[in-house]
Design an enzyme around this catalytic site. Structure first.
Site, PDB file in Angstrom:
ATOM      1  N   HIS A  87       0.863  -1.186   0.000  1.00 47.93           N
ATOM      2  CA  HIS A  87       0.000   0.000   0.000  1.00 47.93           C
ATOM      3  C   HIS A  87       0.897   1.234   0.000  1.00 47.93           C
ATOM      4  O   HIS A  87       2.120   1.116   0.044  1.00 47.93           O
ATOM      5  CB  HIS A  87      -0.966   0.004   1.186  1.00 47.93           C
ATOM      6  CG  HIS A  87      -0.331   0.120   2.538  1.00 47.93           C
ATOM      7  ND1 HIS A  87       0.525  -0.834   3.052  1.00 47.93           N
ATOM      8  CD2 HIS A  87      -0.409   1.085   3.499  1.00 47.93           C
ATOM      9  CE1 HIS A  87       0.917  -0.477   4.259  1.00 47.93           C
ATOM     10  NE2 HIS A  87       0.364   0.696   4.547  1.00 47.93           N
ATOM     11  N   HIS A  89       1.279   3.984   2.109  1.00 48.46           N
ATOM     12  CA  HIS A  89       1.717   4.779   3.254  1.00 48.46           C
ATOM     13  C   HIS A  89       3.233   4.990   3.203  1.00 48.46           C
ATOM     14  O   HIS A  89       3.982   4.073   2.839  1.00 48.46           O
ATOM     15  CB  HIS A  89       1.302   4.115   4.566  1.00 48.46           C
ATOM     16  CG  HIS A  89      -0.128   4.397   4.932  1.00 48.46           C
ATOM     17  ND1 HIS A  89      -0.799   3.706   5.911  1.00 48.46           N
ATOM     18  CD2 HIS A  89      -1.024   5.300   4.446  1.00 48.46           C
ATOM     19  CE1 HIS A  89      -2.033   4.165   6.018  1.00 48.46           C
ATOM     20  NE2 HIS A  89      -2.188   5.135   5.152  1.00 48.46           N
ATOM     21  N   ASP A  91       5.731   5.001   5.205  1.00 48.81           N
ATOM     22  CA  ASP A  91       6.671   4.102   5.879  1.00 48.81           C
ATOM     23  C   ASP A  91       6.879   2.800   5.100  1.00 48.81           C
ATOM     24  O   ASP A  91       7.812   2.050   5.376  1.00 48.81           O
ATOM     25  CB  ASP A  91       6.230   3.808   7.315  1.00 48.81           C
ATOM     26  CG  ASP A  91       4.832   3.229   7.407  1.00 48.81           C
ATOM     27  OD1 ASP A  91       3.921   3.774   6.750  1.00 48.81           O
ATOM     28  OD2 ASP A  91       4.630   2.243   8.134  1.00 48.81           O
ATOM     29  N   HIS A  92       6.045   2.550   4.093  1.00 45.39           N
ATOM     30  CA  HIS A  92       6.200   1.381   3.232  1.00 45.39           C
ATOM     31  C   HIS A  92       6.680   1.751   1.831  1.00 45.39           C
ATOM     32  O   HIS A  92       7.409   0.980   1.206  1.00 45.39           O
ATOM     33  CB  HIS A  92       4.874   0.622   3.111  1.00 45.39           C
ATOM     34  CG  HIS A  92       4.419  -0.001   4.379  1.00 45.39           C
ATOM     35  ND1 HIS A  92       4.555  -1.351   4.636  1.00 45.39           N
ATOM     36  CD2 HIS A  92       3.861   0.538   5.485  1.00 45.39           C
ATOM     37  CE1 HIS A  92       4.083  -1.610   5.848  1.00 45.39           C
ATOM     38  NE2 HIS A  92       3.655  -0.474   6.383  1.00 45.39           N
TER      39      HIS A  92
END
Length: 276
Positions: A87, A89, A91-92
């Site tokens: 996904h 976000h 932090d990913h």
């Protein structure tokens, strides 16, 4: 001290970085926080005898971490051939563009805005690289674009933020929707019951060795919270902030803003079903 085997999903103890299954290795990003737990898990997945690897969720824009992912793959005699995102976000996915440049790979994701290259990801897709097979499982709810990746050869599923290695995830209202999330959890339960998935390789926290137990815990937790929110509204706690202060009183206040997103999603769900 609680035995890990008694906790939901049977989380593994010990270090988070390193081999987790015969085909999956974790490189932990240095972005630990209350929301990201120990940091983002960046997964390198490959067939043991293949020179090609897939990286799932390069993580934050941290050049040292991105280089460490490449170095980890190369030390095991592998070249990163493809990048996938669970996904969008940050932090990913924030490091995906730089990682694509560093490795010369395409980035495939559900959201076209996150892709580098022509190919996206969709329900039913099977990603094949160097003999490795990953099956795309749509799991909206945490976000609208959330995906999981089923790794049949290891009887494992890479879950991003849909299931965490510790605690529970948030439904990121308004993009995330509780009804979708509950359906996604049931889809993952089916993978465990019908397809023999045992291991959860999460986006944060330790590996879980009881996939069905983790999903059942998440479903029970959501049902419990939903009942609490419904009761709170019936008792006059009208605004999401009031509901959070009442229902999540035992939760660290630094997490209340995230809890409010989940409460808004729960209140929407209850309204849609005529329960409040």
């Amino acid at each position: 001290m609680t035995d890990a085997a008694a906790l939901p999903g049977q989380p593994r103890g010990g270090t988070l970085s390193g081999p987790a299954t015969p085909r999956a290795v974790n490189v932990l990003a240095p972005n630990a926080s209350a929301m990201t737990l120990d940091g983002t898990n960046t997964w390198i997945v490959s067939e043991p005898d293949s020179e090609l690897a897939v990286v799932i969720d390069p993580g934050p824009l941290d050049d040292v971490h991105l280089r460490a992912v490449v170095d980890t793959a190369e030390k095991s005699g592998k070249r990163v051939a493809l990048t996938l995102l669970t996904h969008g976000h940050p932090d990913h996915a924030e490091g995906a563009a730089s990682f694509a440049e560093l490795t010369g790979t395409k980035v495939r994701a559900l959201d076209p805005a996150l892709r580098f290259g022509d190919e996206g990801l969709a329900h039913g897709d099977v990603v094949s690289v160097g003999g490795l097979e990953l099956r795309v499982v749509p799991t909206p709810g945490h976000t609208a674009d959330s995906l999981c990746f089923h790794l049949p050869a290891d009887r494992a599923v890479l879950t991003g933020d849909t299931i965490l290695g510790r605690g529970t995830t948030l439904v990121a209202h308004p993009d995330g929707r509780l009804g979708d999330y509950l359906d996604s959890l049931r889809r993952l339960r089916s993978l465990a019951v019908d397809d023999g998935v045992r291991t959860v390789l999460p986006g944060h926290g330790p590996v879980l060795d009881d996939a069905q137990g983790a999903v059942e815990f998440y479903l029970a937790h959501r049902a419990h919270r939903l009942a609490q929110v419904e009761t709170a509204v019936e008792n006059g706690y009208v605004s999401p902030h009031q509901v959070v202060a009442h229902v999540y009183a035992d939760v660290d206040r630094s997490l209340w803003p995230a809890a409010e997103l989940s409460v808004r999603a729960q209140m929407d769900y209850l309204r849609e079903h005529g329960l409040i």
